[in-house]
Design an enzyme around this catalytic site. Structure first.
Site, PDB file in Angstrom:
ATOM      1  N   SER A 145      53.576  48.260  85.323  1.00 28.61           N
ATOM      2  CA  SER A 145      52.698  48.961  86.252  1.00 28.61           C
ATOM      3  C   SER A 145      51.263  48.444  86.139  1.00 28.61           C
ATOM      4  O   SER A 145      51.034  47.261  86.398  1.00 28.61           O
ATOM      5  CB  SER A 145      52.818  50.465  86.023  1.00 28.61           C
ATOM      6  OG  SER A 145      52.271  51.159  87.112  1.00 28.61           O
ATOM      7  N   ASP A 221      61.587  53.617  92.886  1.00 35.48           N
ATOM      8  CA  ASP A 221      60.299  53.849  92.228  1.00 35.48           C
ATOM      9  C   ASP A 221      59.429  54.711  93.142  1.00 35.48           C
ATOM     10  O   ASP A 221      59.173  54.343  94.296  1.00 35.48           O
ATOM     11  CB  ASP A 221      59.653  52.481  91.980  1.00 35.48           C
ATOM     12  CG  ASP A 221      58.372  52.549  91.174  1.00 35.48           C
ATOM     13  OD1 ASP A 221      57.578  53.483  91.390  1.00 35.48           O
ATOM     14  OD2 ASP A 221      58.170  51.647  90.341  1.00 35.48           O
ATOM     15  N   HIS A 254      60.206  54.524  88.208  1.00 44.52           N
ATOM     16  CA  HIS A 254      59.032  53.872  87.606  1.00 44.52           C
ATOM     17  C   HIS A 254      58.970  54.080  86.090  1.00 44.52           C
ATOM     18  O   HIS A 254      58.039  53.625  85.445  1.00 44.52           O
ATOM     19  CB  HIS A 254      57.768  54.447  88.257  1.00 44.52           C
ATOM     20  CG  HIS A 254      56.532  53.619  88.059  1.00 44.52           C
ATOM     21  ND1 HIS A 254      56.361  52.376  88.626  1.00 44.52           N
ATOM     22  CD2 HIS A 254      55.390  53.847  87.348  1.00 44.52           C
ATOM     23  CE1 HIS A 254      55.177  51.880  88.283  1.00 44.52           C
ATOM     24  NE2 HIS A 254      54.577  52.749  87.495  1.00 44.52           N
TER      25      HIS A 254
HETATM   26  N1  LIG Z   1      52.831  61.430  86.007  1.00 42.07           N
HETATM   27  C1  LIG Z   1      52.472  60.401  85.109  1.00 42.07           C
HETATM   28  C2  LIG Z   1      51.633  59.403  85.860  1.00 42.07           C
HETATM   29  C3  LIG Z   1      51.296  58.246  85.028  1.00 42.07           C
HETATM   30  C4  LIG Z   1      52.467  57.289  84.853  1.00 42.07           C
HETATM   31  O1  LIG Z   1      53.470  57.315  85.535  1.00 42.07           O
HETATM   32  N2  LIG Z   1      52.261  56.383  83.918  1.00 42.07           N
HETATM   33  C5  LIG Z   1      53.226  55.353  83.702  1.00 42.07           C
HETATM   34  C6  LIG Z   1      52.586  54.064  84.088  1.00 42.07           C
HETATM   35  S1  LIG Z   1      52.059  54.157  85.782  1.00 42.07           S
HETATM   36  C7  LIG Z   1      51.128  52.769  86.067  1.00 42.07           C
HETATM   37  O2  LIG Z   1      50.407  52.210  85.329  1.00 42.07           O
HETATM   38  C8  LIG Z   1      53.612  55.357  82.230  1.00 42.07           C
HETATM   39  O3  LIG Z   1      53.950  54.336  81.676  1.00 42.07           O
HETATM   40  N3  LIG Z   1      53.592  56.565  81.626  1.00 42.07           N
HETATM   41  C9  LIG Z   1      53.864  56.736  80.233  1.00 42.07           C
HETATM   42  C10 LIG Z   1      55.306  56.967  79.874  1.00 42.07           C
HETATM   43  O4  LIG Z   1      55.597  56.984  78.656  1.00 42.07           O
HETATM   44  O5  LIG Z   1      56.158  57.129  80.768  1.00 42.07           O
HETATM   45  C11 LIG Z   1      51.703  60.957  83.940  1.00 42.07           C
HETATM   46  O6  LIG Z   1      50.793  61.761  84.140  1.00 42.07           O
HETATM   47  O7  LIG Z   1      52.013  60.565  82.791  1.00 42.07           O
END
Ligand SMILES: N[C@@H](CCC(=O)N[C@@H](CSC=O)C(=O)NCC(=O)O)C(=O)O
Length: 276
Positions: A145, A221, A254
């Site tokens: 991401s 995603d 995602h």
């Molecule tokens: N709802 C989530 C939003 C943030 C999120 O999805 N973070 C992803 C990366 S998105 C783009 O850079 C992530 O890797 N989260 C950490 C995980 O361990 O899944 C939120 O508030 O966390």
């Protein structure tokens, strides 16, 4: 570097260090996985850049990459996603400030004081870990991401520095999507011309080194059509004659369940590239 975690893992060691960063002017944490082969000789390394809200912990806890790194004799180097600590500028939003450094060198106050993740990842991090750990200077880079954006832009901007690059669900055109527009407006200011040097879809048009780009993207995603748009990079790469393999994965979202499902293929890809 002071080691603060040290755990046996697939015959090697999952370590976490803290250190003072000159580039970021704050204390940082980073994780290094050393495969069993590193007890015999220095090994090449895959640098991993995580996404929004992550620390050095998300990837090492959730992706399951250590099993594959041990198989292939590849170290994993995982940094945090922004400067941290008291006195570091922050915002209330999850997608700006701490946890959202976007792998750029900020030029606008108050961010410019600490937010220099580009310099940290490209220069300080490899110098540090190659000095303190049994690593060669053979490097690959990948990320998820926001971290996928970081991996693609850093590889495209630094010909010869990385033997291979890949990304999971990357933000390929931050200048044209809400996550990137918010971050670049804050960190780089309103002149969109300056944003181009951190936008993979722009950089691929003029990249001299045709380092192949490998991307995995889930078609379920939740951010695909609002923040990611991998087809924009595909179009720019095709027009520029830059090799890109974009693998759409049916049903995947995602999350780190997606990363965990295909990280073995990426580790094998990077290990093969660094052996050549
Ligand atoms: N709802 C989530 C939003 C943030 C999120 O999805 N973070 C992803 C990366 S998105 C783009 O850079 C992530 O890797 N989260 C950490 C995980 O361990 O899944 C939120 O508030 O966390």
């Amino acid at each position: 570097m002071e080691r603060i975690e040290h755990r046996a893992c697939f015959g090697g060691w999952q370590d976490v260090y803290r250190h003072r960063s000159h580039a970021l002017d704050c204390e940082m944490r980073l994780a290094v996985y050393l495969p069993p082969q590193a007890s015999e000789r220095p090994v090449p390394a895959l640098y991993w850049l995580s996404g929004l809200t992550c620390t050095e912990q998300n990837f090492i806890n959730k992706a399951g990459a250590q099993r594959y790194a041990a198989e292939h004799g590849l170290a994993l180097v995982v940094c945090d996603t922004s400067p941290r600590g008291e006195g570091v500028a922050d915002a209330a939003a999850y997608d700006l400030g701490m946890g959202a450094g976007f792998y750029v060198n900020a030029t606008v106050s108050p961010w410019s004081r600490h937010y220099r993740m580009y310099d940290y990842v490209v220069h300080e991090l490899p110098e540090l870990v190659e000095k303190h750990c049994p690593l060669t200077d053979a490097r690959a880079i990948s990320g998820h991401s926001m971290g996928g954006h970081g991996a693609l832009t850093i590889a495209l901007k630094n010909p010869g520095r990385y033997g291979s690059v890949s990304a999971f669900s990357p933000i390929v055109a931050p200048s044209r999507v809400p996550w990137g527009e918010q971050a670049f407006s804050a960190y780089l200011g309103g002149d969109r011309e300056t944003w181009r040097s951190y936008d993979a879809t722009e950089l691929v048009k003029t990249a001299n080194e045709k380092l192949p780009l490998l991307i995995d993207q889930g078609d379920a995603d939740e951010f695909l059509h609002s923040q990611l748009h991998p087809e924009w990079l595909q179009q720019a790469a095709d027009a520029a004659g830059h090799p890109l393999e974009l693998r759409m994965r049916p049903g995947y979202d995602h999350s780190y369940y997606f990363v965990a499902s295909f990280i073995g293929e990426h580790v094998a890809y990077h290990a093969a590239a660094l052996r050549r």
